[in-house]
Design an enzyme around this catalytic site. Structure first.
Site, PDB file in Angstrom:
ATOM      1  N   ARG A  54       0.794  -1.236   0.000  1.00  0.00           N
ATOM      2  CA  ARG A  54       0.000   0.000   0.000  1.00  0.00           C
ATOM      3  C   ARG A  54       0.825   1.285   0.000  1.00  0.00           C
ATOM      4  NH1 ARG A  54      -3.649  -2.844  -1.897  1.00  0.00           N
ATOM      5  NH2 ARG A  54      -5.314  -3.708  -0.618  1.00  0.00           N
TER       6      ARG A  54
ATOM      7  N   ASN B  13       0.344  -2.452  -7.563  1.00  0.00           N
ATOM      8  CA  ASN B  13      -0.837  -1.571  -7.669  1.00  0.00           C
ATOM      9  C   ASN B  13      -0.845  -0.496  -6.577  1.00  0.00           C
ATOM     10  OD1 ASN B  13      -1.356  -3.487  -5.683  1.00  0.00           O
ATOM     11  ND2 ASN B  13      -3.556  -3.475  -6.035  1.00  0.00           N
TER      12      ASN B  13
ATOM     13  N   ASP C 159      -1.452  -7.257 -11.352  1.00  0.00           N
ATOM     14  CA  ASP C 159      -2.333  -7.831 -10.326  1.00  0.00           C
ATOM     15  C   ASP C 159      -3.430  -6.866  -9.880  1.00  0.00           C
ATOM     16  OD1 ASP C 159      -3.166  -9.836  -8.423  1.00  0.00           O
ATOM     17  OD2 ASP C 159      -2.455  -8.428  -6.913  1.00  0.00           O
TER      18      ASP C 159
ATOM     19  N   HIS D  76      -3.061 -12.100 -13.087  1.00  0.00           N
ATOM     20  CA  HIS D  76      -4.279 -12.134 -12.278  1.00  0.00           C
ATOM     21  C   HIS D  76      -5.358 -12.575 -13.260  1.00  0.00           C
ATOM     22  CE1 HIS D  76      -7.382 -10.074  -9.570  1.00  0.00           C
ATOM     23  NE2 HIS D  76      -8.042 -10.194 -10.716  1.00  0.00           N
TER      24      HIS D  76
ATOM     25  N   HIS E 188      -2.730 -16.423  -7.359  1.00  0.00           N
ATOM     26  CA  HIS E 188      -3.907 -16.879  -6.598  1.00  0.00           C
ATOM     27  C   HIS E 188      -4.904 -17.723  -7.380  1.00  0.00           C
ATOM     28  CE1 HIS E 188      -5.368 -13.276  -8.546  1.00  0.00           C
ATOM     29  NE2 HIS E 188      -4.928 -12.439  -7.616  1.00  0.00           N
TER      30      HIS E 188
ATOM     31  N   ASN F  86     -10.975 -11.195  -3.901  1.00  0.00           N
ATOM     32  CA  ASN F  86     -10.908 -11.487  -5.319  1.00  0.00           C
ATOM     33  C   ASN F  86      -9.562 -12.125  -5.660  1.00  0.00           C
ATOM     34  OD1 ASN F  86     -11.830 -11.598  -7.923  1.00  0.00           O
ATOM     35  ND2 ASN F  86     -11.093  -9.552  -8.454  1.00  0.00           N
TER      36      ASN F  86
ATOM     37  N   ASP G  78      -1.479 -12.955  -0.699  1.00  0.00           N
ATOM     38  CA  ASP G  78      -2.321 -11.888  -1.266  1.00  0.00           C
ATOM     39  C   ASP G  78      -2.756 -10.928  -0.138  1.00  0.00           C
ATOM     40  OD1 ASP G  78      -3.673 -10.265  -2.996  1.00  0.00           O
ATOM     41  OD2 ASP G  78      -5.232 -11.703  -3.509  1.00  0.00           O
TER      42      ASP G  78
END
Lengths: 310, 437
Positions: free
Chosen positions: B65, B95, B155, B182, B235, B281, B308
């Site tokens: 983050r 991201n 991702d 992803h 994932h 997700n 994740d």
């Protein structure tokens, strides 16, 4: 007993449903009196928390609460506008709780919102429609209307026609009807029926015509016009041709068979104008009965302590 | 010159096929020797009788983050959570805001990771500029930067355009990059809140079908075969995807994949109560898919267990289910969930569990300093009590966010000590502040 909240038709047994309908029947007599009011909920506060536009359901609940002498407050907001304003659903819930509201009747575009609300507040929560999940009071008023005509629900053949996949009315009605022993068939194009709906106990079919002569109730769901843009069926015209109930189709139904619709109707799409206005149509009875059923629920859930937590 | 002697632990190192009670001598940040009855004058003794000593865990999939959402997590807090969870390396997903799509951003993240000093922060790079799937990110420059990016992914988004995916795979061959996908066909998944199936239809929540994942997995495997690019599927969550990877591997393709602890622990039935904590997700799948993920971890089709780890602020998860963002924190529960859900019931031996949590992910990421207890390697290791039970208390997590669906669950397997490059980052379960500073 009904339980503290009414979130889903799943939580009601046949006995519970019968009790709600019987109570509604007694309460309906009150509305025939010149003074249409009972003192049962005097001093209690009921909040209509509506995050989605609704006329009939909100007014019906408001009137039901007022006929039982409850104080009623209305809080309406678009699902996303309250977020934009910065007050979350949870904060709104806590605010109402802090004001000492006894019951919250919630309508929300997000499935499960009433379940979440019930975890945050001590007040009773009644689901007045959540997303594509459930609309239990609609199912109860529909059951009331059917029982009124046929006396018994058990063994009746009911078809629910149209957009099952996006319909909270369908989900609640399937559960309620099956609990009461009706045989339910879901009818419509495969794009509008969940593949797994057979696990709900209903039969799935894609053609309406072969069913008509055996039906006791033909329940039509509103076709949302914007669905056309999602490529769920080719056109409203084709939908009406294949699944709409017109006079020709209605004529194949048994003499005492009923036509129902939760409203608001798209005349000329799922239901022809002459069908909606025929004697078989009990669409206005449904509206009138909604008031009695909602009074019954508030009466049973809030009216006496034994009826609430036992 | 500092010496540490970790004594009487059960040393489990799949890389060297070791599984025995032994002592480990660490000196100058490296593993000097493993043997029984070791004695080193002046060494600090850490007695770990009854505990397991394994190579430090390696997480291929962590959302830190930072930069952008430092209110949810920072590189420092994620590093502390990772160390507490037994990790010595974590792979930072791109991201962020700004997106890790250029050398300057990846280097900034990499440098902040070094500064936090609790784990090795391995930095991944975006495949496309701004994760939009349209224009290539600065792939070669990121690969050649100080962060030495090896794993590239968008991702959070699958690459929708097959031609773009092909071009990126072809290009990555020339910079020795891994294309990590992803897998999600957006046209099929759009607006989805949970797995599409009996439960979603009953709950009235829009579904994400298994096919949204499987179609892209199948496409990518075909393109990997065509281009010769190394492919890693992030994932994986469905029986169909596991089967596709199994077949690709048996065809000799260089395809790897990972699965998360929540996908081998929970099913879509946990959504019954509309708890946004269980919204993630790819979504939690039915029991059949969960069983297939476990089977894949067992037979090696699934190479790695990855968290994740996706921190979210409380107010964002405290919303209506449809509005709450998907994701959950996982760094501090992954090891215990692996022991509780996979080792204890007999699906995996402890050695295979360590392989999935450390050895293989280190190998995929090309981390020579992790995933092995071989003599001479940097001392990156974890000591845990495989039998100790503890209850997950979100308030006690070191992560800045507390969005875990496992609150109140009793898990087996507790991290006692973590060593990162020979320095103790966790001692007796507590993170050592400023371990390397």
């Amino acid at each position: 007993m009904i339980g503290k909240h009414l979130l889903s038709m799943n939580q009601l047994t046949a006995h519970d449903i019968t009790q709600i309908l019987d109570t509604a029947e007694s309460l309906r007599r009150v509305t025939d009196r010149p003074i249409k009011k009972l003192p049962t909920l005097r001093g209690r506060t009921v909040c209509n928390l509506f995050y989605e536009a609704s006329t009939r359901t909100r007014i019906s609940f408001e009137l039901a609460a007022k006929r039982l002498s409850a104080d009623v407050i209305n809080f309406s907001a678009d699902s996303r506008s309250s977020v934009a304003k910065g007050e979350s659903f949870k904060d709104t819930a806590w605010t109402l709780e802090a004001m000492g509201v006894d019951a919250i009747i919630v309508r929300h575009g997000s499935s499960g919102a009433p379940h979440q609300l019930a975890q945050w507040v001590d007040a009773h929560v009644i689901n007045a429609g959540d997303g594509a999940h459930e609309h239990p009071t609609q199912a109860l008023l529909d059951l009331f209307s059917i029982r009124e005509r046929f006396k018994e629900i058990e063994g009746l053949k009911v078809a629910i026609v149209g957009d099952i996949i996006h319909s909270r009315v369908a989900r609640s009605n399937v559960k309620g009807l099956i609990t009461m022993g009706a045989e339910v068939t879901l009818v419509g194009p495969a794009t509008l029926i969940p593949r797994e709906a057979a696990s709900w106990g209903a039969t799935i079919t894609h053609q309406l015509d072969p069913l008509l002569e055996d039906l006791d109730v033909c329940y039509l769901l509103r076709v949302q016009k914007e669905r056309q843009n999602e490529q769920l069926f080719p056109s409203l015209r084709e939908y009406a041709n294949l699944w709409g109930l017109d006079a020709r189709r209605m004529s194949k139904m048994k003499a005492d068979a009923l036509v129902m619709h939760p409203g608001p109707m798209n005349r000329g799409v799922e239901i022809a104008a002459e069908v909606s206005e025929s004697p078989r149509s009990i669409i206005l009875d449904q509206v009138a009965n909604g008031l009695a059923v909602r009074m019954s629920l508030l009466y049973l859930m809030l009216g006496s302590n034994e009826g609430i937590d036992a | 010159m500092s010496d540490v002697l970790i004594t009487n632990g059960r040393v489990v190192d799949p890389a060297t096929s070791l599984d025995e009670i032994a002592d480990i001598h660490l000196t100058d940040g490296s593993i000097a020797r493993i043997g029984t009855g070791l004695s080193v004058a002046g060494a600090e003794i850490v007695d770990v009788t009854g505990a397991v000593v394994a190579p430090g865990l390696v997480d291929m999939h962590t959302h830190l983050r930072e930069p952008g959402r430092e209110d949810e997590e920072t590189i420092a807090t994620a590093s502390a959570a990772a160390a507490a969870g037994g990790y010595t390396a974590i792979c930072a997903m791109p991201n962020t805001d700004p997106v890790q799509d250029s050398a300057s951003v990846v280097d900034q993240v990499w440098a902040s990771g070094r500064e936090a000093g609790l784990v090795e922060v391995v930095v991944s790079g975006a495949l496309s500029k701004g994760l939009k799937g349209e224009r290539m990110a600065d792939l070669g420059e990121m690969a050649g930067s100080a962060a030495r990016v090896r794993l590239f992914t968008d991702d959070g988004h699958g690459v929708q355009d097959a031609l773009f995916a092909r071009r990126v795979m072809e290009y990555l061959v020339s910079v020795d990059g891994i294309y990590a996908e992803h897998c999600e066909v957006e046209a099929l998944a759009a607006g989805g809140q949970m797995h599409e199936g009996e439960t979603s239809h009953r709950l009235g929540l829009r579904g994400i079908p298994a096919e949204a994942e499987e179609l892209m997995a199948a496409r990518d495997i075909a393109l990997a075969k065509m281009t010769g690019c190394r492919l890693h599927l992030l994932h994986v969550s469905t029986a169909g995807t596991v089967e596709l990877v199994r077949r690709a591997k048996s065809d000799g393709l260089h395809v790897t994949c990972e699965a998360t602890p929540h996908h081998f622990t929970l099913t879509d039935a946990t959504l019954e109560g509309y708890d946004p904590m269980c919204k993630v997700n790819p979504p939690l799948r039915p029991a059949r898919d969960r069983a297939a993920v476990i089977e894949g971890l067992k037979d090696g089709t699934i190479d790695a267990i990855a968290t994740d780890h996706a921190p979210h602020a409380q107010q964002e998860k405290d919303q209506e289910f449809s509005y709450a963002p998907p994701g959950l924190v996982g760094l501090e529960t992954a090891l215990a969930l692996t022991i509780t859900e996979l080792v204890d019931p007999g699906h995996l031996t402890l050695a295979v569990a360590v392989e999935r949590l450390s050895t293989t992910p280190a190998r995929i990421l090309g981390l020579d300093g992790h995933g092995s207890l071989a003599t001479g390697r940097p001392a990156n290791l974890v000591v845990f009590d495989p039998a100790a039970e503890w209850m997950v208390d979100p308030m006690k997590l070191r992560s800045k966010s507390r969005n875990t669906p496992f609150a109140g669950r009793t898990l087996k397997g507790k991290v006692l000590h973590t060593f990162f490059n020979g320095k103790q980052t966790v001692t007796a379960g507590e993170v050592v502040r400023g371990a390397l500073v």
